[in-house]
Write an enzyme that holds these catalytic residues in place. Structure first.
Site, PDB file in Angstrom:
ATOM      1  N   GLU A  96      65.407  48.450  25.998  1.00 20.81           N
ATOM      2  CA  GLU A  96      63.966  48.520  26.278  1.00 20.81           C
ATOM      3  C   GLU A  96      63.186  49.024  25.071  1.00 20.81           C
ATOM      4  O   GLU A  96      62.099  48.501  24.767  1.00 20.81           O
ATOM      5  CB  GLU A  96      63.699  49.472  27.455  1.00 20.81           C
ATOM      6  N   CYS A 134      63.628  55.592  28.573  1.00 18.46           N
ATOM      7  CA  CYS A 134      63.002  54.273  28.555  1.00 18.46           C
ATOM      8  C   CYS A 134      61.833  54.187  29.530  1.00 18.46           C
ATOM      9  O   CYS A 134      60.793  53.605  29.213  1.00 18.46           O
ATOM     10  CB  CYS A 134      64.039  53.202  28.837  1.00 18.46           C
ATOM     11  N   HIS A 160      68.082  51.856  22.876  1.00 18.87           N
ATOM     12  CA  HIS A 160      68.305  51.162  24.142  1.00 18.87           C
ATOM     13  C   HIS A 160      67.564  49.825  24.074  1.00 18.87           C
ATOM     14  O   HIS A 160      66.597  49.673  23.317  1.00 18.87           O
ATOM     15  CB  HIS A 160      67.760  51.974  25.306  1.00 18.87           C
ATOM     16  N   CYS A 218      66.514  54.181  32.053  1.00 15.87           N
ATOM     17  CA  CYS A 218      66.817  55.614  32.065  1.00 15.87           C
ATOM     18  C   CYS A 218      65.505  56.393  31.907  1.00 15.87           C
ATOM     19  O   CYS A 218      64.447  55.802  31.675  1.00 15.87           O
ATOM     20  CB  CYS A 218      67.778  55.940  30.913  1.00 15.87           C
TER      21      CYS A 218
END
Length: 143
Positions: free
Chosen positions: A47, A78, A45, A75
């Site tokens: 992040e 993260c 992801h 999410c």
């Protein structure tokens, strides 16, 4: 947030366009964009990519004086990584009503819930961030 939006576009066309920027003392020290599909790794992801870059640059996983700008509400994975990194603050664009972990579905950054928490703000450039994502899914559906 405009830099994070620019970073998000690098995810296209394979990945959901999410971009992240980490800032320390007013300077960008790391960037990341979604690469799950491109690199076949569920942890990539925006992040996480940005956190890894910042940690490498600083030589530490403690990011206590860093801010994260991200185009989509983090999410649970993260948000957990941001807690572990001891991030100072998170500013995000679009809310994620199906998977957001900073208030939309759950709030993992509550004082007293874990050993660290951070302030966050959502909806910053939210319309532009949300449009980028909704346009991606419209194109995927063919219309």
């Amino acid at each position: 947030m405009k830099l994070a939006i620019r970073e998000a576009r690098k995810s296209l066309p394979e990945d959901v366009p999410v971009g992240a920027i980490i800032v320390r003392e007013g300077k960008v020290i790391s960037r990341g964009h979604n690469q799950k599909e491109r690199r076949k790794d569920p942890t990539l992801h925006a992040e996480i990519v940005a956190l890894k870059g910042a940690s490498r640059k600083l030589g530490s996983w403690y990011l206590t004086d860093c801010l994260l700008y991200v185009t989509l509400e983090p999410c649970p994975m993260c948000a957990g990584a941001l807690i572990q990194a001891r991030i100072k603050e998170v500013i995000f664009g679009a809310f994620d009503p199906k998977g957001g972990a900073l208030g939309s579905v759950v709030n993992l950054s509550k004082d007293g819930l874990f050993n660290h928490w951070f302030p966050f703000r959502g909806g910053v450039e939210g319309e532009a961030c949300g449009k980028l994502i909704s346009d991606f899914f419209k194109a995927r559906r063919g219309g």
